[in-house]
Design a protein around this motif. Structure first.
Motif, PDB file in Angstrom:
ATOM      1  N   THR A  11       0.830  -1.219   0.000  1.00 52.50           N
ATOM      2  CA  THR A  11       0.000   0.000   0.000  1.00 52.50           C
ATOM      3  C   THR A  11       0.861   1.265   0.000  1.00 52.50           C
ATOM      4  O   THR A  11       0.407   2.324   0.430  1.00 52.50           O
ATOM      5  CB  THR A  11      -0.919   0.042   1.250  1.00 52.50           C
ATOM      6  OG1 THR A  11      -0.079   0.049   2.410  1.00 52.50           O
ATOM      7  CG2 THR A  11      -1.875  -1.128   1.299  1.00 52.50           C
ATOM      8  N   GLY A  35      -5.032   3.271  -1.798  1.00 48.82           N
ATOM      9  CA  GLY A  35      -6.282   2.494  -1.715  1.00 48.82           C
ATOM     10  C   GLY A  35      -7.154   2.935  -0.561  1.00 48.82           C
ATOM     11  O   GLY A  35      -8.346   2.641  -0.535  1.00 48.82           O
ATOM     12  N   PRO A  59      -6.362   5.810  -5.499  1.00 49.66           N
ATOM     13  CA  PRO A  59      -7.072   4.533  -5.435  1.00 49.66           C
ATOM     14  C   PRO A  59      -6.195   3.299  -5.597  1.00 49.66           C
ATOM     15  O   PRO A  59      -6.480   2.256  -5.006  1.00 49.66           O
ATOM     16  CB  PRO A  59      -8.097   4.622  -6.572  1.00 49.66           C
ATOM     17  CG  PRO A  59      -7.593   5.689  -7.479  1.00 49.66           C
ATOM     18  CD  PRO A  59      -6.797   6.635  -6.639  1.00 49.66           C
ATOM     19  N   ASP A  60      -5.133   3.411  -6.421  1.00 50.20           N
ATOM     20  CA  ASP A  60      -4.340   2.204  -6.673  1.00 50.20           C
ATOM     21  C   ASP A  60      -2.913   2.599  -7.094  1.00 50.20           C
ATOM     22  O   ASP A  60      -2.586   3.785  -7.202  1.00 50.20           O
ATOM     23  CB  ASP A  60      -5.003   1.328  -7.749  1.00 50.20           C
ATOM     24  CG  ASP A  60      -5.349   2.128  -8.998  1.00 50.20           C
ATOM     25  OD1 ASP A  60      -4.694   3.163  -9.250  1.00 50.20           O
ATOM     26  OD2 ASP A  60      -6.277   1.732  -9.720  1.00 50.20           O
ATOM     27  N   HIS A  61      -2.089   1.570  -7.339  1.00 49.70           N
ATOM     28  CA  HIS A  61      -0.691   1.843  -7.689  1.00 49.70           C
ATOM     29  C   HIS A  61      -0.566   2.595  -9.019  1.00 49.70           C
ATOM     30  O   HIS A  61       0.350   3.397  -9.192  1.00 49.70           O
ATOM     31  CB  HIS A  61       0.106   0.536  -7.753  1.00 49.70           C
ATOM     32  CG  HIS A  61       0.505   0.028  -6.398  1.00 49.70           C
ATOM     33  ND1 HIS A  61      -0.286  -0.809  -5.659  1.00 49.70           N
ATOM     34  CD2 HIS A  61       1.603   0.272  -5.632  1.00 49.70           C
ATOM     35  CE1 HIS A  61       0.306  -1.066  -4.502  1.00 49.70           C
ATOM     36  NE2 HIS A  61       1.452  -0.428  -4.461  1.00 49.70           N
ATOM     37  N   ARG A  62      -1.489   2.332  -9.946  1.00 47.36           N
ATOM     38  CA  ARG A  62      -1.438   3.027 -11.240  1.00 47.36           C
ATOM     39  C   ARG A  62      -1.537   4.537 -11.004  1.00 47.36           C
ATOM     40  O   ARG A  62      -0.764   5.331 -11.549  1.00 47.36           O
ATOM     41  CB  ARG A  62      -2.577   2.532 -12.144  1.00 47.36           C
ATOM     42  CG  ARG A  62      -2.549   3.122 -13.554  1.00 47.36           C
ATOM     43  CD  ARG A  62      -3.701   2.537 -14.373  1.00 47.36           C
ATOM     44  NE  ARG A  62      -3.635   1.086 -14.417  1.00 47.36           N
ATOM     45  CZ  ARG A  62      -2.937   0.392 -15.305  1.00 47.36           C
ATOM     46  NH1 ARG A  62      -2.261   1.033 -16.228  1.00 47.36           N
ATOM     47  NH2 ARG A  62      -2.906  -0.918 -15.273  1.00 47.36           N
ATOM     48  N   GLN A 127       3.366  -5.844 -11.531  1.00 44.46           N
ATOM     49  CA  GLN A 127       2.331  -4.869 -11.892  1.00 44.46           C
ATOM     50  C   GLN A 127       2.966  -3.485 -12.111  1.00 44.46           C
ATOM     51  O   GLN A 127       2.681  -2.804 -13.098  1.00 44.46           O
ATOM     52  CB  GLN A 127       1.288  -4.806 -10.769  1.00 44.46           C
ATOM     53  CG  GLN A 127       0.109  -3.945 -11.125  1.00 44.46           C
ATOM     54  CD  GLN A 127      -0.668  -3.492  -9.883  1.00 44.46           C
ATOM     55  OE1 GLN A 127      -0.109  -3.318  -8.802  1.00 44.46           O
ATOM     56  NE2 GLN A 127      -1.953  -3.297 -10.051  1.00 44.46           N
TER      57      GLN A 127
END
Ligand code: ADP
Length: 401
Positions: A11, A35, A59-62, A127
């Motif tokens: 995270t 996240g 929201p996310d790693h991207r 990822q």
């Protein structure tokens, strides 16, 4: 060459931008709690000397990677802020990727093959490598595998006593990890001591969120405590460390557990956390032990005992000992753990200077007495610098695109 070094957690995303020529850190920062409803974005830039902090929903790693790349792209600078390469401290690439390599589809497939062996690390890095390829098209990416420094292990140190064909079929052998940290310590110790690495018998103790010891001779790794996976060796903060394999078989049968369930327990509920039942952090355990928490005290005792035992084993493997170096979050900060590890090793000629060890200080320093035959050091490890150096080396050797 400006090398971006992302450091990915499940995270979090930390980064450094390093100019590989003069090894200057141009920028660094982190995005925490990815996240969650409120992610913290902290960044620092050498040019302005300023730190900035913001709170946003990431929201996310991207999304985190996009924020990072946008931040490093300054008006007037080249696209992407002049990022010339991305270097990853990658964990496991199996037998064919023990070293530093350009990221390509074959490398990603090799990492994918070893996801069951490094379930905490490989998926998040695979990822991230894919996202970086999209976000920074045409920018070369290098994976600096944590196993690379240990590619010098002699066969006797890396072969397990299992059916020989497992090695061929599944790459079953000791690999070793924390390669960037042990490599840094191997290079830094001779600098601090003003003596050549040739002939030096050194044990590097990387003690942190995860921990391993490495026996180093002439600057090269000759044995190390982690093995096929980063799961093994010393107790980690919440990973089990070495374990008789039949414990797993027995518990799986008794508790009717699937492989991924037992894997989760061994990765997330074991180690210092599992023994203490309280915390995976040495600071919490120290406090609790001082207040009489017996299991916290036991967790620390087991940890110290394991470090000491490996030190003794490596003194034997090296045929003697010249230097012990402590690094990592525990090794750099906990005088108590260092003291407990060293106490009782006087028979090896190791004499800690108790006052120097306890003195609050920062920076690489000697903490043994002047007469000690074994020099004991604290070394602030610098894994990012190693990744930047390796990345520049790989790109210098790569044929021009
Ligand atoms: P990581 O392996 O995640 O990069 P670090 O090497 O920074 O982590 O180590 C983090 C660990 O170091 C913490 O979990 C804690 O156990 C230990 N630690 C950090 N600071 C101290 C301190 N002042 N005293 C004792 N232990 C500490």
């Amino acid at each position: 060459m400006r090398v971006l070094i992302p450091n990915l957690g499940s995270t979090s995303l930390k980064y450094q931008l390093i100019e590989s020529q003069n090894e200057e850190v141009l920028a660094r920062g982190k995005i925490d709690r990815i996240g969650g409803p409120e992610s913290q974005i902290i960044s620092w830039e050498a040019k302005s000397g300023q730190e900035s902090r913001a709170v946003a929903h990431v929201p996310d790693h991207r999304a985190a990677i996009r924020i990072l790349v946008d931040r490093l792209a300054r008006p007037g600078s080249k696209p992407n802020g002049g990022i010339a390469a991305v270097g990853f401290k990658a964990v496991h690439g199996g037998p064919h990727y023990c070293g530093s390599f350009l990221v390509n589809d074959d490398l990603l497939a090799a990492m994918q093959d070893f996801v069951p062996v490094a379930p905490v690390h490989n998926p998040v890095y695979i990822q991230a490598m894919e996202i970086f390829r999209e976000v920074l098209p045409g920018i070369p990416m290098v994976a600096v595998f944590e196993t690379g420094f240990h590619s010098t292990l002699p066969e006797r140190a890396y072969v397990y006593g299992v059916p020989g064909e497992w090695r061929e079929k599944y790459g079953v052998r000791r690999y070793g990890f924390h390669g960037s940290s042990h490599r840094y310590i191997a290079q830094r110790v001779p600098e601090v001591l003003h003596r050549p690495s040739d002939g030096l018998r050194l044990v590097s103790c990387h003690l942190g969120g995860s921990s391993s010891l490495c026996a180093i001779h002439n600057g090269k790794s000759v044995d190390t405590s982690m093995g096929f996976s980063p799961q093994s060796g010393l107790e980690q903060s919440s990973r089990s460390g070495d374990l008789d394999p039949f414990v797993i078989l027995q518990v799986m049968v008794k508790e009717k557990l699937a492989p991924h369930e037992v894997g989760h327990l061994l990765c997330k509920k074991s180690g210092l956390l599992g023994i203490s039942g309280l915390s995976n952090d040495v600071r919490d355990l120290d406090k609790a032990a001082a207040e009489g928490h017996a299991r916290a005290a036991l967790a620390l005792e087991v940890f110290v005992y394991e470090v000491k035992k490996h030190l003794g084993a490596y003194a034997a493997a090296l045929g003697g000992l010249d230097v012990v170096a402590f690094g990592g979050g525990i090794g750099e900060n906990s005088w108590r753990i260092r003291e407990q590890v060293c106490t009782g090793l006087e028979f090896l000629g190791l004499h800690l200077d108790s006052e120097a060890n306890r003195r609050p200080a920062h920076g690489d320093r000697i903490i043994s007495t002047p007469g000690s035959a074994v020099t004991v050091l604290v070394v602030y490890t610098n894994e990012e610098l190693m990744v930047a150096r390796e990345t520049a080396k790989v790109l210098a050797a790569a044929p021009a695109a």
